[in-house]
Design a protein around this motif. Structure first.
Motif: not given
Length: 76
Positions: A38-54
């Motif tokens: 259910p979680i791949n690299e793209d989803v993980l990248r989007m989640m991190m960006m939404q949390m304010g992390q680069k």
């Protein structure tokens, strides 16, 4: 045959069908989630960006390997 025997057969069949159905559904879902996580690299990248992390590639790789390790531990 007596009525109580038929009632017993029905109850045993219901219990066996429920147990078998639960086992088969669980096995199917485990196989499906292993093939289609259910979680791949793209989803993980989007989640991190939404949390304010680069998100750096190194951080994403670390998190993916940690998640894969946890999935294997849960499977055992």
């Amino acid at each position: 045959m007596a009525t109580w025997i038929w009632i017993l057969i029905v109850i045993v069949a219901l219990i066996a069908g429920t147990a078998l159905g639960f086992y088969l559904a669980r096995k199917y879902m485990m196989d499906y989630l292993e093939k289609n996580p259910p979680i791949n690299e793209d989803v993980l990248r989007m989640m991190m960006m939404q949390m304010g992390q680069k998100p750096s590639q190194k951080k994403i790789n670390q998190m993916m390997s940690m998640m894969n390790k946890n999935m294997k531990d849960v499977k055992k």
